[in-house]
Design a protein around this motif. Structure first.
Motif, PDB file in Angstrom:
ATOM      1  N   SER A 537      -9.632  14.730 -38.469  1.00  0.00           N
ATOM      2  CA  SER A 537      -9.221  13.710 -39.287  1.00  0.00           C
ATOM      3  C   SER A 537     -10.523  13.230 -40.105  1.00  0.00           C
ATOM      4  O   SER A 537     -11.452  13.306 -39.779  1.00  0.00           O
ATOM      5  CB  SER A 537      -8.497  12.980 -38.553  1.00  0.00           C
ATOM      6  N   PRO A 549      -8.411   5.224 -40.576  1.00  0.00           N
ATOM      7  CA  PRO A 549      -7.976   6.602 -40.909  1.00  0.00           C
ATOM      8  C   PRO A 549      -7.204   6.870 -42.156  1.00  0.00           C
ATOM      9  O   PRO A 549      -6.052   6.004 -42.373  1.00  0.00           O
ATOM     10  CB  PRO A 549      -7.173   6.991 -39.659  1.00  0.00           C
ATOM     11  N   LEU A 552      -5.199  13.579 -41.947  1.00  0.00           N
ATOM     12  CA  LEU A 552      -5.464  15.088 -41.137  1.00  0.00           C
ATOM     13  C   LEU A 552      -6.185  15.973 -42.094  1.00  0.00           C
ATOM     14  O   LEU A 552      -5.323  16.035 -43.275  1.00  0.00           O
ATOM     15  CB  LEU A 552      -4.610  15.485 -40.348  1.00  0.00           C
TER      16      LEU A 552
END
Length: 604
Positions: A537, A549, A552
């Protein structure tokens, strides 16, 4: 005249004697093509077998001209706890598998069939973690093996004197773990502890040891030299057997490497008078943990037979026996033993191939079996004529009960200038023959294109944890220097490598700026245990402390036919740019494997 008559009589006797020897010799029974003469059996597979099961199993082997059985897992140690599968008389050793005694059942049936059994007295599972230079540990395992050997010999040898033929040395040495002369010296000392004990107790029988080899860890000549040294330091005698695994099933050697490795090792054995040189051919495929079709197995035998005195395998009982898998494998091999060639029968093609989109660039491939499934052991799935998957009949013990499905999930590696891919499926026969392809189905996929602006060239970065010492990045420059490896191998100094650990790589772009694409160039090289990550990720940050984040990386499916080193550029492209200075890759390494990366690029 009398002299001529005498010569004629002598010639007739000589011809008759040669004919008698020939027609009763292995040469005659082999008909000049190689066959195996024995099989390993791991006793955990037999824990529920009764005497009839053993009788059936050994009859399958006997009918195929086999006479040697090597049984392992007779007793196993983990730490200092030892369990035995037979009814032992050793204080503190626990009997497992209930009242069944597979050692007794094996020897009893082997004695009746005039077959010969090698027994491995003990194996400590810590072997795979203990380093090669820990000679005290290995010496202590020899002492334990001696205790078990005494018990086995006393309990069974006089009862089954013909069947109880030899000892198996169960510690599998290889040229990745054992690399130095000092380590082979320690190994020789440990083996002598075992041999000398057997001699002193009158229990000395032929000893068989079966190491393996890894072409990525060294050369055949290096390995041969180390074994030659060990043989010079050990008390092996005439009739003992050096029987290396051919390492093809495990992927440590390629088929084309087998002959050269056995040729080199043969020279080492030749330096030990009286020692026999056998091969241990592997009839499985590590990629899907399945029985291998017989055409590949017979190629192994053909390549190895000129080098060795005899061939056994790991393991007919596990991968080809009707006791543990469809009888088609045994029928095909038995035909080969009888006729010197495999039975090739026309196979019907799979039907009704369909493709369903699971998500973008991820597909479910499904098909129906043909009406006639005779002689079919599996199905091969192709993407653009590349073999991407092989679905095989599963073993009863050791197989995947859900493994023989009629569908797979595929995530193709996206490439430049590739906008579609086409799938087909073929039926696969026990002999390795395939049917004509099914109907073909094409699907659209995205093309992969790198965005034009490289932002990370020569940027500083941090790594947690530090790479493995053999594959280090001492100056923290390799991952952003723009230098891609020219060879797809872990031996390339351009790759940075980690073993087993999850990895964080944090690149500092030097200033906050728009970023949109993240590309990680991974190596997959299965022989030296280099695999793609389980998952990976990307997180971004403006201050290097608080990371957000953003997605992925897309880990593609690895084709079944990809057996050598390949680079996999794996990427994440955002729908629109986002501001960041620090970019963190978190990559989760598969357990007991390496992760190798040569470049990590940030682009917009």
């Amino acid at each position: 005249m009398m002299n001529k008559k005498f010569l004629y009589i002598a010639l007739i006797i000589l011809i008759f004697t040669f004919g008698l020897i020939y027609f009763n010799s292995p040469l005659r029974s082999n008909r000049n093509y190689p066959i195996i003469t024995g099989s390993f059996i791991q006793l955990d597979m037999t824990q529920h077998w009764n005497s009839n099961d053993w009788k059936n199993e050994l009859n399958y082997l006997k009918e195929n001209k086999m006479k040697y059985i090597i049984i392992t897992n007779v007793s196993q140690t983990q730490g200092n706890i030892t369990n035995t599968c037979y009814k032992n008389n050793i204080s503190g050793y626990k009997k497992i598998y209930g009242n069944i005694d597979p050692v007794e059942l094996c020897l009893k049936n082997a004695e009746h069939l005039n077959m010969k059994v090698f027994i491995g007295p003990n194996f400590n599972t810590d072997w795979w973690q203990v380093p090669a230079d820990n000679y005290l540990w290995l010496n202590s395992q020899m002492e334990r093996a001696n205790v078990v050997a005494d018990d086995l010999y006393k309990k069974y040898h006089s009862k089954y004197p013909n069947a109880f033929y030899g000892w198996y040395f169960p510690y599998e040495v290889d040229n990745a773990k054992y690399t130095k002369i000092s380590e082979f010296k320690n190994l020789a000392n440990a083996i002598n502890i075992h041999i000398n004990h057997l001699n002193s107790k009158g229990e000395r029988l032929p000893i068989l040891l079966s190491p393996f080899m890894n072409s990525s860890a060294g050369t055949a000549n290096q390995y041969s030299s180390n074994w030659q040294y060990l043989f010079s330091k050990t008390n092996f005698k005439k009739g003992d057997i050096f029987c290396p695994q051919d390492s093809v099933g495990s992927g440590r050697l390629n088929l084309e490497e087998v002959n050269s490795w056995y040729t080199a090792l043969k020279k080492a054995v030749a330096k030990k008078p009286g020692m026999l040189f056998w091969s241990n051919a592997e009839n499985f495929d590590y990629v899907n943990n399945s029985s291998v079709p017989l055409d590949r197995f017979l190629k192994q035998l053909t390549l190895e037979s000129p080098c060795v005195d005899n061939i056994i395998c790991f393991s007919y009982s596990h991968y080809y026996s009707p006791n543990n898998i469809d009888s088609g494998f045994n029928k095909a091999y038995s035909y080969y033993v009888e006729h010197g060639k495999l039975p090739y029968k026309k196979l019907d093609s799979p039907q009704n191939l369909t493709i369903t989109t699971v998500e973008n660039n991820k597909f479910k491939i499904s098909w129906s079996v043909p009406k006639n499934t005779d002689n079919i052991c599996g199905y091969e799935i192709y993407r653009d004529n590349i073999l991407i998957s092989r679905i095989m009949l599963q073993r009863k013990y050791g197989g995947n009960p859900n493994g023989f499905s009629k569908s797979i999930i595929d995530m193709p590696l996206l490439k430049e200038n590739t906008k579609s891919c086409t799938y087909t499926v073929r039926s696969l026969g026990f002999s390795g023959n395939v049917s004509k392809p099914s109907n073909s189905v094409s699907v659209n996929i995205d093309t992969f294109a790198k965005l034009p602006h490289l932002l990370s060239k020569n940027c500083k970065y941090s790594i947690t944890p530090l790479p493995h010492e053999k594959y280090n990045d001492v100056h923290f420059i390799k991952l952003t220097d723009g230098k891609y490896s020219s060879i797809n191998s872990s031996k390339s100094s351009d790759f940075v490598g980690w073993y087993n650990d999850p990895i964080d790589i944090n690149i500092d772009l030097g200033k906050i700026q728009p970023v949109q694409q993240f590309v990680v160039d991974y190596l997959r090289d299965p022989i030296p245990w280099a695999e793609l990550p389980e998952r990976a990720s990307i997180g971004i940050s403006e201050d290097g402390i608080n990371f957000t984040p953003v997605g992925l990386l897309r880990i593609p499916s690895v084709p079944f036919s990809d057996r050598n080193g390949s680079r996999y550029p794996i990427y994440l492209t955002l729908d629109k740019p986002i501001n960041a200075r620090y970019i963190k890759l978190t990559s989760i390494t598969k357990p007991n494997y390496y992760t190798f990366i040569d470049e990590f690029e940030i682009r917009n």
